[in-house]
Design an enzyme around this catalytic site. Structure first.
Site, PDB file in Angstrom:
ATOM      1  N   ASP A 263       1.117  -1.642  -2.064  1.00  0.00           N
ATOM      2  CA  ASP A 263       0.670  -0.211  -1.710  1.00  0.00           C
ATOM      3  C   ASP A 263      -0.092  -0.040  -0.508  1.00  0.00           C
ATOM      4  O   ASP A 263      -0.046  -1.017   0.247  1.00  0.00           O
ATOM      5  CB  ASP A 263      -0.268   0.077  -3.100  1.00  0.00           C
ATOM      6  CG  ASP A 263      -0.597   1.217  -3.323  1.00  0.00           C
ATOM      7  OD1 ASP A 263      -1.073   1.818  -4.146  1.00  0.00           O
ATOM      8  OD2 ASP A 263      -0.407   2.397  -2.669  1.00  0.00           O
TER       9      ASP A 263
HETATM   10  C1  GLC Z   1      -1.090   5.451  -2.473  1.00  0.00           C
HETATM   11  C2  GLC Z   1      -0.536   5.261  -4.189  1.00  0.00           C
HETATM   12  C3  GLC Z   1       0.334   4.473  -4.699  1.00  0.00           C
HETATM   13  C4  GLC Z   1       1.667   6.256  -3.328  1.00  0.00           C
HETATM   14  C5  GLC Z   1       1.407   4.886  -2.377  1.00  0.00           C
HETATM   15  C6  GLC Z   1       1.901   5.925  -1.097  1.00  0.00           C
HETATM   16  O1  GLC Z   1      -2.220   4.802  -2.410  1.00  0.00           O
HETATM   17  O2  GLC Z   1      -1.568   4.112  -4.666  1.00  0.00           O
HETATM   18  O3  GLC Z   1       0.825   4.793  -5.848  1.00  0.00           O
HETATM   19  O4  GLC Z   1       2.987   5.487  -3.839  1.00  0.00           O
HETATM   20  O5  GLC Z   1       0.264   4.887  -1.889  1.00  0.00           O
HETATM   21  O6  GLC Z   1       1.657   7.156  -1.013  1.00  0.00           O
END
Ligand code: GLC
Length: 743
Positions: A263
């Site tokens: 993430d």
């Molecule tokens: C965010 C979210 C994830 C998302 C990523 C990119 O913090 O937790 O679901 O796809 O970052 O935006």
């Protein structure tokens, strides 16, 4: 002789050099695995390091020297996020990246129809393809453990079997378009408030029976090409480089051959990332390119620090090559797969139609006292529409799933359009909630500011409602902070903005009140018996207004069923009754231990065990027609471990209009060596019936449906003995049952 030897050596050298520099030919027809090895053999250490971490907010480097293009990804599960700057969360201000917003995944789950999931993945895949995205960061399948979780709207409810069935077609269809799904957030990321600090403590049984099944289905059946590690920790190790979750369960037990993506900002340690299965690092919090630091992406854990350890001899390229193989496999499945001649579509009418169909099938008719609904547009003269959620855009906000839509039809617009000129439709605000009109640089263009005092707004609403034929109150939550939004959880279960008071005041002067709840989560409904009709409207995306209006006037017959238990209050929720949320801070105030004390007893598993009556049960949803379920018949009542059981039941539409019913099959283990829930969902099928029509619905189960996860054997186990198969159209409406014995 020497000359011959020299020329051979020279030829060998030239060939090797050529092999290193020749581009990877697109018309290379060898099997992908050979092409991967070929590419890997040609890549330098720098090139290998470059492809396993981001080079911008949403892209990672390819290998230009070899003809491998950069790799582009984007959010989110409900639509393709508008482009941001290279290294900023702010909008790039493109004029060609408005999209169709499909309904939130909780609505998709509420359709209980895997065909809708396939349509969803296909249409979203086409939008992503057109926008040049090789991977979409979705779908999300974290389990609805607490109704306060800010991101439940992005997920598929409380039941592992429902979420497992509904996530697979979405992935298959999207990947059929040549776009990788990246199922998230693996795993145990079930609330938002302290998502970066939570260390989840959970029994193996609950992990395997409740929290992993949807991820396992996504990987083993859906063949997801990517999976995203969650921010939280499990057994004190960050999920993005968690040995148990990634090496042992995902890559060994489930034989996952795709890419583990962190993430954004979920990576915290180079050596753990090297050895514990992380393949692509995104979003790490260096200060990025914009703060003047020379290429901050080199500071990523899997960038220069990793290369340094290899140079120092601490690591060979063994782990690196395995990561690169997976990244190359992702390339050959997406950016390097030229078998797909399709270039996708953006904002096509077919996409709007798909969004509308999914929305209509996901709307849940929770209550319809006196058959107040559907509204007869030929009889009704005056309708009053109340509430901020009748006009507020819901596709902007909520966190990373926020979108820039080409259009979003509001509930009020939908009602006005469908009732036409003959019917007087008046709108009153009723209450003021969140008036912000912008998220991440995307503006709603709405100015919802209303300075009037709440008493004024209530008095106006009551006055208008007094003489209306119908009052339709659109309330619920929204996508602002501490509502249905990433990064925080709700602080309470009740409706915000004093909606309860306004609704009760209206219900006092008009008995024909329809309450439509727009949210991704359950809410308290103290006025439940004071309003005639209650509809769960979800976040429905671009076609919200059309879908809601179509259901309210009966053009569409509602067939949605709740994908989660609708509690009366938090005291009825396991996680809250046992004070197991949000967890206990450690002394260092850096980690909060969240022990899932309720174990496997999540949702209806908890309320049934504790004899708690929810407001509305898991699987509940009414129709404008009536269905009659016959006696359930099992094709065998004694089975051995290798047999299947086919359970059949006749379903008749005894009403006067076409509709769809969801036949649900639950299994109850009459005697087990471990404590088991009273019953568990193990099969379902949606059936469409014309008035008077009867169909036989058959559901096949095998011993897996009878099994539980044995913590001692560390394996699933079906114990011999008696089971009951229960069939009905809601978890609280079982119409017949049959006993079967596992020999
Ligand atoms: C965010 C979210 C994830 C998302 C990523 C990119 O913090 O937790 O679901 O796809 O970052 O935006």
């Amino acid at each position: 002789m020497k000359k011959v030897l020299f020329s051979i050596l020279l030829a060998a050298f030239v060939l090797t050099l050529a092999a290193q520099t020749l581009p990877i030919y697109l018309d290379d027809t060898r099997p992908v695995e050979q092409r991967i090895e070929d590419a890997l053999s040609r890549m330098t250490l720098e090139e290998k390091i470059a492809v396993i971490h981001a080079q911008s907010k949403f892209s990672s480097a390819g290998v230009k020297r070899l003809g491998l293009p950069d790799f582009w990804t984007d959010d989110g599960p409900h639509g393709v996020r508008p482009d941001v700057f290279w290294d900023e969360w702010e909008q790039a201000g493109q004029t060609n990246d408005s999209c169709v917003a499909f309904p939130a995944l909780t609505c998709l789950a509420a359709t209980w129809n895997p065909e809708m999931s396939y349509i969803y993945g296909k249409n979203l895949g086409e939008e992503a393809r057109y926008r040049g995205k090789h991977m979409i960061l979705g779908p999300g399948v974290n389990i609805y453990r607490t109704p306060l979780n800010g991101r439940n709207f992005e997920y598929m409810g409380e039941d592992p079997y429902l979420a497992s069935r509904m996530v697979v077609p979405y992935i298959q269809a999207m990947q059929n378009e040549g776009v990788a799904a990246c199922v998230k957030h693996y795993a145990l990321n079930n609330d938002e408030e302290y998502r970066h600090q939570v260390n989840v403590i959970v029994s193996d049984r609950a992990l395997h029976e409740i929290y992993l099944p949807a991820f396992k289905a996504a990987v083993v059946e859906g063949k997801a090409w990517a999976i995203m590690g969650g921010y939280n920790l499990y057994k004190n190790q960050h999920n993005c480089h968690n040995k148990i979750l990634l090496n042992n369960i995902l890559k060994k037990d489930w034989a996952f051959d795709g890419v583990v993506v962190s993430d954004w900002g979920g990576t915290h340690d180079t050596e753990e990332a090297i050895t514990n299965g992380l393949d692509m690092e995104f979003g790490t919090w260096t200060n990025g390119l914009t703060m003047g630091t020379s290429n901050a992406y080199d500071n990523y854990y899997l960038a220069m620090p990793y290369k340094k350890l290899i140079k120092e001899g601490k690591y060979t390229t063994k782990e690196l090559d395995e990561k690169v193989r997976r990244v190359l496999r992702l390339y050959y499945r997406t950016s390097m797969d030229f078998s797909h001649k399709n270039h996708g579509f953006l904002c096509s009418e077919a996409h709007y139609e798909a969004a509308r169909r999914i929305a209509e099938e996901g709307i849940v008719l929770l209550q319809n006292t006196g058959n107040l609904l559907p509204i007869d547009r030929n009889k009704v003269k005056r309708v009053v529409v109340v509430g901020e959620n009748a006009i507020k855009m819901m596709t902007v906000g909520g966190g990373s799933s926020s979108l820039k839509v080409q259009r979003e039809v509001s509930p009020l617009e939908g009602i006005r359009t469908i009732l036409g000129e003959k019917v007087q439709v008046e709108y009153v605000r009723g209450y003021v909630g969140d008036v912000t009109g912008e998220y991440n640089g995307v503006s709603t263009g709405q100015n919802l500011v209303d300075e009037r005092k709440p008493e004024m707004l209530t008095a106006e609403a009551v006055e208008k409602a007094r003489t209306a034929d119908y009052v339709i109150f659109f309330g619920g939550l929204n996508k602002s902070d501490y509502q249905d939004c990433e990064g925080h959880d709700r602080k309470y279960y009740e409706l915000p903005y004093d909606q309860d008071r306004v609704l009760e005041a209206i219900a006092k002067v008009n008995k024909n009140v329809v309450y439509v709840n727009i949210s991704g989560n359950g809410v308290a409904m103290p006025w439940k018996d004071k309003v005639a009709a209650i509809v769960q409207g979800w976040f429905l995306g671009s076609e919200a207004g059309h879908a809601l209006a179509s259901v309210l006037v009966g053009d569409a017959n509602p067939s949605g069923k709740l994908p989660f238990t609708w509690y009366a209050g938090l005291k009825d929720v396991g996680a809250h009754a046992l004070d197991a949320y949000p967890g206990v801070w450690r002394d260092n105030e850096k980690i909060i231990d969240e022990e899932y004390k309720e174990g496997i007893y999540v949702g209806y598993r908890w309320t049934e065990k504790n004899k708690i009556r929810p407001l509305f049960a898991f699987g509940h949803g009414l129709s404008y027609t009536t269905f009659k379920l016959g006696k359930v018949i099992a094709d065998r009542t004694e089975i051995s471990a290798s047999d299947n059981i086919t359970v059949s039941v006749d379903v008749t539409n005894v009403g006067s209009r076409a509709g769809a019913e969801v036949i649900q099959l639950y299994v109850s283990d009459k005697k087990a060596s471990v404590d088991r829930p009273l019953k568990e969902l193990k099969g379902f099928k949606k059936v469409f019936l014309q008035p008077g029509e009867t169909k036989t619905v058959s559901i096949v189960i095998d011993k897996d449906a009878l099994s539980f996860y044995d913590e001692v054997a560390k394996a699933w186990k079906a114990e011999a003995g008696d089971f009951e198969l229960l069939v009905g159209n809601s978890s609280d409406n079982i119409t017949s049952r049959v006993k079967v014995t596992l020999k």
